[in-house]
Design an enzyme around this catalytic site. Structure first.
Site, mmCIF file in Angstrom:
data_model
loop_
_atom_site.group_PDB
_atom_site.id
_atom_site.type_symbol
_atom_site.label_atom_id
_atom_site.label_comp_id
_atom_site.label_asym_id
_atom_site.label_seq_id
_atom_site.Cartn_x
_atom_site.Cartn_y
_atom_site.Cartn_z
ATOM 1 N N ASP A 61 0.862 -1.162 0.000
ATOM 2 C CA ASP A 61 0.000 0.000 0.000
ATOM 3 C C ASP A 61 0.918 1.237 0.000
ATOM 4 O O ASP A 61 2.136 1.134 0.140
ATOM 5 C CB ASP A 61 -0.974 -0.040 1.198
ATOM 6 C CG ASP A 61 -2.219 0.789 0.939
ATOM 7 O OD1 ASP A 61 -3.252 0.530 1.562
ATOM 8 O OD2 ASP A 61 -2.154 1.695 0.067
HETATM 9 C C1 GLC Z 1 -4.465 4.118 -0.386
HETATM 10 C C2 GLC Z 1 -5.340 2.951 0.052
HETATM 11 C C3 GLC Z 1 -5.382 1.819 -0.939
HETATM 12 C C4 GLC Z 1 -5.231 2.375 -2.339
HETATM 13 C C5 GLC Z 1 -3.822 2.929 -2.445
HETATM 14 C C6 GLC Z 1 -3.563 3.565 -3.813
HETATM 15 O O1 GLC Z 1 -3.806 4.665 0.717
HETATM 16 O O2 GLC Z 1 -5.080 2.400 1.325
HETATM 17 O O3 GLC Z 1 -6.629 1.136 -0.751
HETATM 18 O O4 GLC Z 1 -5.432 1.347 -3.291
HETATM 19 O O5 GLC Z 1 -3.536 3.887 -1.436
HETATM 20 O O6 GLC Z 1 -4.350 4.711 -3.961
#
Ligand code: GLC
Length: 741
Positions: free
Chosen positions: A288
């Site tokens: 993430d």
């Molecule tokens: C965010 C979220 C995740 C998302 C990623 C990319 O912080 O936690 O669900 O897919 O970053 O945007």
């Protein structure tokens, strides 16, 4: 010694039990990847493990390093970008990669397509309340078609996190509290995105997130610690991730939280032992956002280099954004802290997914189709209207719905004409100006001259004169549709709340409108379960409309008018109050259940002044008609392990409206090796019945579905006695018994 050997054997059983065999397509992809890797420098391999966000020219990353990303592509030191909104920009970057880098390895572009691309379907928690797997798959299919025409290859979806805590705003992105239903939903969405051929130009790679157990943060506070037994994890949280992987999901995303004391992004048990060895996953894991580096914040990594070292050795393939992989990778290999063999493995899994997407064969295939020809197709908007209607849950109704003999309607409240709020959080390429609001849809359905509108209040603040205007509107009308709830900014990531009631300013609006003496229908817009005692007590009906998406308004008009009959069923309990959270139907019974005859009223597992049960349980949803469940037949009173339990029930539509219902089958394992939930969903069927019609619904439950995690962590079903219930929510009373021999 014997115990030790036994444990080892058991773990061996667990480890090899579910790994699916690699497909021919994957074998071919890895063959290609291995050949390519032989030509790659270490820096180029590391580039495949680095994902960035992009802006034109020089970009200073969160690590403080300034990079010219066009140049980085030429050097092969970046392999993926996320969240690029411009098709032209993606094509420009891809052109640089193909024509100006040494090996011409294509980039992979990812985006958060969570509940639709242009057309926004209801946020996932709402959509899951349709219990319609075909509809959910089709919605994902539509999203994939709109997405690929923008030149995007990969979505960070489905979110498969089980959660029973509405204080956590990200419940809006998932499928609620139940592992069985969550697993069906996750698999349906993966099928919709990936179709039968990842290489076709209208399918996208799915991403199983957030691995793992991100939905169980302490105190419902986002990003907080997740700590649970492996047994609890395997029983309650793992099933949806596993089902999404078994449906063929090409990628996984590591979660922000620590898990059993180790941040997911550096957790080798999660990312390698479980994900690869036991579950047989062959795709790649992306962290993430900055989650690799956040191991430093968690206090388990000394610095970015240590964080990269732990994540790489844990088998996490791609560093989303921060930059530790590309910054420290070479030194880690040179210092022998990460082997080049590991880098090759991490790299080949990324290359193989790019290969399976067809990007080596034709890197510009995605986006060739004209987006305008695909976006907002009328038949897809109509479908979104149907999904929204199926998702909405009627919690209470004293007969005011469907509206009858109604001439004038007052449409009131902060969500009545809120085109941005109704499409919720994570709207990717959704556009508020395409939303059809409740106000416009009711005008369309009943004629504008018959509709009086008053916003009444903001979400948290009164509007000067707002209540007076709303009361005037109510007095002129036969009935009030009062759209209350939460704005889109109070759902999704980083939106934890300690109160889950409708904000006071809106409760004041309800009180004032109620005082007008007119009947009031509350339309509750929300991305989470809420404490709705006040609304249920004061309103004549409460319909949960969720953040119902682009076509929320017409779906509401369909339901309140009776053109359609509500059929949504909760996939997340609505608590009696926030003090119960987390509360879910499949809790364990404890050694002192409240109905325990051996004890007086005091020494029991209960609250002193509050019920144990939620206000509305998992599976609950009313209709304009009444479905009667009768004649439950246990067709197989005794079943061999490995066999199939067959249960039938008769359902009759006793009312005067045609309608859909969801027959749900729950079991309880009466005596097991570990404590088992009071009830567990093990089957459901959505069906339609005309007024007066009856049908027999038959469930077939393989005993393998009754497996649970044993004390030695093996996952299997036992012989023993079971209770079974069938009905239209988790409080179903129609019961039977069966035994597994
Ligand atoms: C965010 C979220 C995740 C998302 C990623 C990319 O912080 O936690 O669900 O897919 O970053 O945007």
């Amino acid at each position: 010694m014997k115990r030790f050997l036994f444990a080892l054997t058991a773990l061996a059983v667990v480890a090899c039990s579910t790994a699916p065999k690699m497909s021919q397509e994957e074998k071919e992809a890895f063959k290609f990847a291995d050949k390519l890797i032989e030509k790659m420098t270490l820096q180029e391999k590391l580039g495949q493990l680095q994902q960035f966000v992009t802006k034109k020219g020089d970009v200073t990353g969160p690590d403080g390093v300034k990079r010219n990303l066009d140049e980085a592509i030429r050097q092969g030191t970046v392999g993926s970008f996320l969240s690029i909104r411009s098709k032209e920009e993606m094509l420009r970057l891809q052109k640089i990669a193909i024509e100006e880098s040494r090996l011409g390895i294509p980039l992979i572009f990812g985006f958060d397509i969570i509940h639709g691309c242009r057309i926004q379907f209801p946020e996932n928690l709402g959509a899951s309340c349709s219990w319609d797997m075909e509809a959910l798959e089709h919605a994902a299919r539509i999203a994939a078609e709109e997405t690929t025409s923008l030149g995007i290859h990969w979505t960070f979806s489905p979110m498969c996190d089980i959660s029973a805590d509405p204080r956590w705003g990200r419940v809006s992105e998932g499928a609620g509290e139940d592992p069985y239903l969550g697993a069906k939903v996750a698999a349906a969405i993966v099928r919709g995105y990936q179709g039968d051929d990842l290489a076709s130009d209208n399918t996208i790679a799915a991403c199983v997130k957030h691995f793992a157990a991100y939905g169980a943060p302490q105190a419902g506070r986002d990003y907080h610690t997740v700590d649970m037994s492996e047994m609890m994890f395997r029983d309650r949280y793992l099933p949806p991730y596993k089902a999404a992987l078994e449906a063929g999901a090409a990628t996984v995303m590591s979660s922000f939280n620590d898990f059993m004391g180790i941040p997911a992004s550096g957790n080798k048990w999660l990312m390698h032992t479980l994900l690869r060895e036991e579950l047989g996953f062959t795709g790649f894991v992306v962290s993430d956002y900055n989650a690799v580096h956040e191991q430093v914040k968690h206090g388990t990594a000394a610095d970015g280099k240590d964080a990269a070292c732990q994540a790489m050795n844990a088998h996490l393939n791609m560093d989303m954004v921060y930059g530790d992989y590309i910054t420290h990778g070479e030194a880690l290999v040179k210092e022998g802290k990460v082997s080049e063999k590991t880098i090759n493995q991490l790299c080949r899994e990324v290359l193989a997914v790019k290969y399976r997407l067809g990007l080596f064969d034709d890197p510009f295939k995605y986006g060739r189709q004209n987006h305008e020809d695909v976006a907002y197709r009328p038949e897809n908007l109509q479908f979104a209207r149907e999904v929204a209607a199926k998702s909405m849950v009627l919690l209470s109704n004293n007969g005011v719905l469907p509206l009858k003999n109604v001439k004038k309607i007052a449409v009131v409240g902060p969500l009545a004409d809120a085109p941005r709020d109704q499409i919720g959080a994570w709207i990717s390429f959704g556009e508020a100006d395409h939303s059809v609001t409740t106000l416009s849809a009711i005008k369309e359905r009943y004629g504008a001259p018959n509709v009086i509108y008053a916003k009444g209040s903001d979400f948290h603040k009164p509007i000067k004169g707002g209540i007076e205007e709303a009361v005037r509107a109510a007095k002129q009308a036969d009935v009030v549709l009062l759209s209350l709830g939460l704005p889109y900014t109070e759902g999704g990531e980083a939106t934890s709340l300690t109160e889950i009631t409708v904000p006071e300013a809106q409760q004041a609006l309800l009180d004032a409108v109620k005082k007008s003496g007119k009947r009031v229908v509350v339309l509750l817009g929300t991305g989470r379960a809420m404490d709705v005692r006040n609304e249920v007590e004061k309103a004549d009906a409460v319909l949960v409309t969720w953040h119902g998406g682009t076509m929320e308004g017409p779906a509401i008009a369909d339901l309140v008018s009776g053109d359609k009959n509500p059929s949504g069923h909760l996939t997340m309990s609505f608590p009696y109050c926030v003090g119960q959270c987390p509360v879910h139907y499949n809790m364990k019974i404890t050694g002192r259940p409240r109905n325990n005859p051996q004890h007086d009223k005091k020494y029991l597992s209960r609250y002193m002044h509050t019920p144990n049960e939620p206000l509305f349980p998992f599976g609950y949803g009313l209709s304009y008609t009444e479905f009667e469940y009768s004649d439950l037949q246990v067709l197989t009173p005794e079943v061999e392990l490995g066999g199939v339990v067959k249960i039938s029930v008769k359902v009759t539509n006793k009312g005067k409206y045609d309608g859909d219902d969801v027959a749900q089958l729950y079991i309880r394992d009466l005596v097991a090796e570990t404590t088992r939930p009071m009830r567990e969903l093990k089957g459901f069927e959505r069906f339609s019945l005309k007024a007066g019609e009856s049908k027999v619904v038959t469930f077939e439950v393989p005993t393998s579905d009754l497996a649970y995690c044993h004390r030695d962590l093996s996952f299997k079903a036992d012989a023993g006695a079971f209770k079974v219930w069938v009905g239209e929510d988790s409080n179903a009373t129609l019961e039977g018994d069966f035994t597994i021999k």
